[in-house]
Each structure stands twice: as structure tokens, then as C-alpha cells.
Write a protein that holds these residues in place. Structure first.
Motif, mmCIF file in Angstrom:
data_model
loop_
_atom_site.group_PDB
_atom_site.id
_atom_site.type_symbol
_atom_site.label_atom_id
_atom_site.label_comp_id
_atom_site.label_asym_id
_atom_site.label_seq_id
_atom_site.Cartn_x
_atom_site.Cartn_y
_atom_site.Cartn_z
ATOM 1 N N PHE A 287 0.829 -1.209 0.000
ATOM 2 C CA PHE A 287 0.000 0.000 0.000
ATOM 3 C C PHE A 287 0.868 1.267 0.000
ATOM 4 C CE2 PHE A 287 -3.430 -2.613 2.476
ATOM 5 C CZ PHE A 287 -3.601 -3.412 1.346
ATOM 6 N N THR A 288 2.062 1.172 0.543
ATOM 7 C CA THR A 288 2.981 2.326 0.529
ATOM 8 C C THR A 288 3.518 2.541 -0.882
ATOM 9 O OG1 THR A 288 3.592 1.778 2.793
ATOM 10 C CG2 THR A 288 5.056 3.292 1.623
ATOM 11 N N ARG A 289 3.853 1.426 -1.556
ATOM 12 C CA ARG A 289 4.368 1.534 -2.930
ATOM 13 C C ARG A 289 3.306 2.087 -3.877
ATOM 14 N NH1 ARG A 289 5.785 -3.075 -5.701
ATOM 15 N NH2 ARG A 289 5.105 -4.573 -4.135
ATOM 16 N N THR A 290 2.069 1.626 -3.703
ATOM 17 C CA THR A 290 0.999 2.049 -4.621
ATOM 18 C C THR A 290 0.655 3.526 -4.417
ATOM 19 O OG1 THR A 290 -0.660 1.239 -3.062
ATOM 20 C CG2 THR A 290 -0.016 -0.246 -4.844
ATOM 21 N N ARG A 291 0.780 3.998 -3.182
ATOM 22 C CA ARG A 291 0.522 5.402 -2.903
ATOM 23 C C ARG A 291 1.497 6.287 -3.690
ATOM 24 N NH1 ARG A 291 -0.179 7.710 3.232
ATOM 25 N NH2 ARG A 291 -2.325 8.325 2.839
ATOM 26 N N ALA A 292 2.734 5.830 -3.798
ATOM 27 C CA ALA A 292 3.755 6.599 -4.515
ATOM 28 C C ALA A 292 3.408 6.685 -5.992
ATOM 29 C CB ALA A 292 5.122 5.948 -4.328
ATOM 30 N N ILE A 293 2.819 5.626 -6.546
ATOM 31 C CA ILE A 293 2.412 5.649 -7.968
ATOM 32 C C ILE A 293 1.371 6.743 -8.181
ATOM 33 C CG2 ILE A 293 1.200 4.357 -9.784
ATOM 34 C CD1 ILE A 293 3.411 2.619 -9.525
ATOM 35 N N ARG A 294 0.388 6.772 -7.295
ATOM 36 C CA ARG A 294 -0.672 7.782 -7.384
ATOM 37 C C ARG A 294 -0.054 9.191 -7.336
ATOM 38 N NH1 ARG A 294 -5.725 9.440 -8.749
ATOM 39 N NH2 ARG A 294 -6.145 11.341 -7.625
ATOM 40 N N ARG A 295 0.865 9.395 -6.395
ATOM 41 C CA ARG A 295 1.480 10.726 -6.275
ATOM 42 C C ARG A 295 2.255 11.075 -7.530
ATOM 43 N NH1 ARG A 295 3.104 9.739 -0.030
ATOM 44 N NH2 ARG A 295 1.163 10.542 0.861
ATOM 45 N N GLY A 296 2.875 10.068 -8.150
ATOM 46 C CA GLY A 296 3.624 10.298 -9.387
ATOM 47 C C GLY A 296 2.710 10.755 -10.510
ATOM 48 N N ILE A 297 1.528 10.150 -10.591
ATOM 49 C CA ILE A 297 0.565 10.517 -11.641
ATOM 50 C C ILE A 297 0.089 11.953 -11.434
ATOM 51 C CG2 ILE A 297 -1.749 10.033 -12.542
ATOM 52 C CD1 ILE A 297 -1.154 7.029 -11.911
ATOM 53 N N VAL A 298 -0.212 12.308 -10.188
ATOM 54 C CA VAL A 298 -0.653 13.675 -9.885
ATOM 55 C C VAL A 298 0.478 14.652 -10.206
ATOM 56 C CG1 VAL A 298 -1.373 15.256 -8.036
ATOM 57 C CG2 VAL A 298 -2.319 12.926 -8.139
ATOM 58 N N ALA A 299 1.717 14.271 -9.823
ATOM 59 C CA ALA A 299 2.866 15.158 -10.052
ATOM 60 C C ALA A 299 3.103 15.395 -11.538
ATOM 61 C CB ALA A 299 4.118 14.573 -9.407
ATOM 62 N N MET A 300 2.773 14.396 -12.393
ATOM 63 C CA MET A 300 2.956 14.553 -13.849
ATOM 64 C C MET A 300 1.831 15.348 -14.495
ATOM 65 S SD MET A 300 4.357 10.991 -15.383
ATOM 66 C CE MET A 300 4.617 11.627 -17.046
ATOM 67 N N GLY A 301 0.856 15.781 -13.701
ATOM 68 C CA GLY A 301 -0.243 16.589 -14.223
ATOM 69 C C GLY A 301 -1.291 15.777 -14.951
ATOM 70 N N GLN A 302 -1.272 14.447 -14.778
ATOM 71 C CA GLN A 302 -2.252 13.596 -15.461
ATOM 72 C C GLN A 302 -3.494 13.368 -14.588
ATOM 73 O OE1 GLN A 302 -1.998 12.463 -18.778
ATOM 74 N NE2 GLN A 302 -0.492 14.086 -18.629
ATOM 75 N N GLU A 303 -3.522 13.949 -13.410
ATOM 76 C CA GLU A 303 -4.652 13.794 -12.495
ATOM 77 C C GLU A 303 -4.557 14.930 -11.492
ATOM 78 O OE1 GLU A 303 -7.579 13.017 -11.948
ATOM 79 O OE2 GLU A 303 -7.509 10.841 -11.811
ATOM 80 N N THR A 304 -5.688 15.258 -10.860
ATOM 81 C CA THR A 304 -5.607 16.261 -9.810
ATOM 82 C C THR A 304 -5.788 15.546 -8.480
ATOM 83 O OG1 THR A 304 -7.907 16.791 -9.363
ATOM 84 C CG2 THR A 304 -6.936 17.734 -11.371
ATOM 85 N N ALA A 305 -5.373 16.213 -7.416
ATOM 86 C CA ALA A 305 -5.498 15.616 -6.086
ATOM 87 C C ALA A 305 -6.844 15.970 -5.464
ATOM 88 C CB ALA A 305 -4.350 16.091 -5.203
#
Ligand code: NAP
Length: 321
Positions: A287-305
Motif C-alpha cells: 500500500f505504501t508503494r501504490t501510494r507513490a504511484i498515485r502521487r507520481g501521476i498527480v505530479a505529472m499533471g495527469q490527475e488532480t489531487a
């Protein structure tokens, strides 16, 4: 990236005539964007559905609206097929020999290998085919659901053949960049493998979990709807996606989907084992690893938080609703 794409210099002028076949979510969004950003002098809309054609005319999405694909593509510099993947070959056959020499044919299908295989045998002499896939969409269908900014800041993957005509690739790239997309090229096979895990399997999981809930006995099912928390609600959004489009995706990207599904099933079995044996560390690690993926997607501007993922849009219309 293919050499053809690297060497290409995008043309600067708008298209003289852009023909769009299939005015659903994607086709109508292209039409809206092409008009808004001045990407084509004339826009031709082709759709088999009378109700769709009436809406396209009423919304003023095109200069010319027709049911006749062969007539509609005549004289177009670029024809873009925006129909379900299973219909791409049928439409390509219907327009065989009707596009002008030097014109470019493209598509937006969510699967690329099957589209390339379907179009190749019916491609007209002198017409270049540059397959494409905008990685952008919603769970809505039909001409009312499109909007001009759908592709803004989103990826569009082109899968031209290694020896594709550079000018043809540039024409398609120019359209997508004009619509605000970021263009990347890769092989059809690689596209299908990547999209199997990022898009196709997630949709299958969503269809499955919502289907499981729908099959629960009546009392429990009403409670599922009543108490649906964020997790289930997000799955229902994905599982509301167009049935025809997604049927075709799974039928045409069978191998890649089954390969990724095999990996998914193994990992799910490992998770079940961790739960059974009380292995909290394994669960916490994942669950810690998957959270980082989500943050990466938001950081790339492909999603908003934002809580609704920024997807709330007024007046979206679901086909048939
Ligand atoms: P959609 O809203 O359902 O629109 C598809 C349109 O094509 C409908 O108007 C449909 O008419 C028409 N059509 C179907 N077969 C046709 C034919 N043989 N000749 C002429 N028109 C035909 O679908 P969409 O979401 O825009 O998807 C279109 C394509 O984009 C698909 O290949 C899909 O894989 C791809 N794509 C979709 C998304 C997404 O999120 N939705 C994202 C990226 C790419 P009827 O109403 O009569 O069926």
C-alpha cells in the motif's frame, strides 16, 4: 520513437478538410477542438446514427454532416475514424478507393494491433495510415458528451509503421498537438501491452466488482448502493463506460489482457495469502508503494489531487440516458 516521427517537421497550416467518422465522445471532442483552435477550414462529420447526425447538426459541430462515409471522406486531407475498434475495419473498407491520393487516414481506437491488421488489407493506394490513440476519455458517450479541452495536457500515442511517411505522421501529430495533447510514438504491440495494464485490466476489474455487487441478493444490493463509499463509487464510474467500446477492446486485445490478467491474479492470490496469515507488513509495504504511484501521476499533471479527481463537469450526457 520511430525514425519517421523523429524526422518529421509539423506542417503549420490548418487542414483544408478534416473528415471525422463517428461523432461520439472522442469524435465530437475532436470536432469541437478543431473548430475552436482553427485546425481545419472545413469539418465533415460522418455517422451511421440518424439521432447522432441530428445532434451534430444542431450543435453546429461540422460544416457538412452525412451518413455516407464514401461521400464524406472525398477531398479530405485527413480522415480520422472514431468508431468502436470492431467497426474500424468495416468503415475502412467502406471508404476504400474514395480518399484522395496523398490524404492521411488515422483512428483513435483504444487497441492498435487489431486496428492495424484490419485496415492494412483495405488501405487505398496513395493513402498513408497513421494509427493513434488519445489517452483521454470519460465514461460518457455520444455527441453531447464531447468537449474541446478533453485532450488538453493528455497523451496521444501514435503507432506509425517504421517506414511511415514522415509528412503523414506530421499531419496527425499537428492535429493532436493543436488539440493540446502531448504526442508520443511507439509500436502497436507495445501500445497494446502498456494499455492492457493501465486501462484495459482496470476496466475489467471495475466491471467485475460492480457485477459482483449487482449479483448480490436484493437487500444487500440496495445497501451497497446506499452505503457506497469512495472505493466502490469510483469503480461504478469506470464500469459505466460504453459497453460496445469495451466489448471490442477485450475481444481485440485478448493476448495482452490475458497476460496482464495472469499477473494480476497471481498478485491477488499473494494478497489473499497475506490477509489469511495476518502478514500486515506485506500489506503495508504494497500500500505504501501504490501510494507513490498515485502521487507520481498527480505530479505529472495527469490527475488532480481533488476529491472528485477534478472530473465533475456540468451537463454531461450519457448515451441512452
Ligand atoms: P461513442 O461515444 O460510443 O461514439 C462512437 C460513434 O461511432 C457513435 O456515434 C456510433 O454510432 C458511431 N459508429 C459506430 N459504428 C459506426 C460505423 N460503422 N460507421 C459510422 N459510425 C459508427 O464512442 P467513443 O467513446 O467516442 O469511442 C470511439 C473510439 O474512441 C473507440 O474506438 C474507442 O476505443 C476510442 N477511445 C475511447 C475513449 C473513451 O474514453 N471513451 C478514449 C480513447 C479512445 P452508434 O451510436 O450507432 O453506435
Amino acid at each position: 520513437m520511430s525514425e519517421a516521427a523523429t524526422l518529421s517537421e509539423p506542417a503549420k497550416q490548418p487542414l483544408s478538410r478534416l473528415a471525422i467518422v463517428g461523432l461520439g465522445l472522442i469524435g465530437s471532442s475532436i470536432a469541437r477542438g478543431a473548430r475552436q483552435y482553427g485546425l481545419a477550414d472545413t469539418i465533415v462529420a460522418i455517422d451511421q446514427d440518424e439521432g447522432v447526425r441530428e445532434r451534430v447538426s444542431a450543435l453546429g459541430l461540422a460544416d457538412h454532416v452525412t451518413a455516407d462515409a464514401a461521400e464524406g471522406v472525398a477531398g479530405a486531407d485527413l480522415v480520422i475514424l472514431c468508431v468502436p475498434v470492431g467497426a474500424v475495419g468495416i468503415v475502412a473498407a467502406a471508404i476504400q478507393g474514395r480518399m484522395k491520393p496523398g490524404a492521411v487516414l488515422s483512428d483513435v481506437g483504444s487497441v492498435k494491433g487489431a486496428v492495424v491488421a484490419a485496415v492494412a488489407p483495405v488501405l487505398s493506394e496513395g493513402v498513408a495510415f497513421v494509427p493513434g490513440h488519445p489517452v483521454a476519455g470519460t465514461e460518457y458517450s455520444g455527441p453531447d458528451s464531447g468537449f474541446s479541452t478533453l485532450f488538453s495536457g493528455r497523451w496521444c500515442i501514435l503507432t506509425p509503421a517504421e517506414d511511415a511517411d514522415a509528412a503523414a505522421v506530421a499531419t496527425v501529430r499537428q492535429l493532436w498537438e493543436g488539440l493540446g495533447a502531448i504526442v508520443e510514438t511507439m509500436s502497436p504491440e507495445h501500445h497494446d501491452l502498456v494499455l492492457a495494464i493501465t486501462s484495459h485490466v482496470p476496466h475489467l476489474i471495475a466491471y467485475n466488482i460492480v457485477g459482483t455487487a449487482a449479483d448480490l441478493e436484493a437487500v444487500t444490493q440496495s445497501e451497497v448502493i446506499k452505503f457506497s463509499a469512495g472505493g466502490f463509487r469510483d469503480f461504478t464510474r469506470i464500469a459505466a463506460s460504453d459497453p460496445t467500446m469495451w466489448r471490442d477492446v477485450f475481444l481485440t486485445n485478448k493476448d495482452a489482457v490475458l497476460e496482464m490478467l495472469g499477473r494480476f491474479n497471481e498478485d491477488l492470490a499473494a494478497l489473499a495469502r497475506a490477509i489469511r496469515w495476518g502478514d500486515g507488513e506485506a500489506l503495508h509495504d504494497l500500500f505504501t508503494r501504490t501510494r507513490a504511484i498515485r502521487r507520481g501521476i498527480v505530479a505529472m499533471g495527469q490527475e488532480t489531487a481533488e476529491p472528485d479527481f477534478g472530473r465533475a463537469r456540468p451537463q454531461a450526457t450519457r448515451k441512452g440516458a
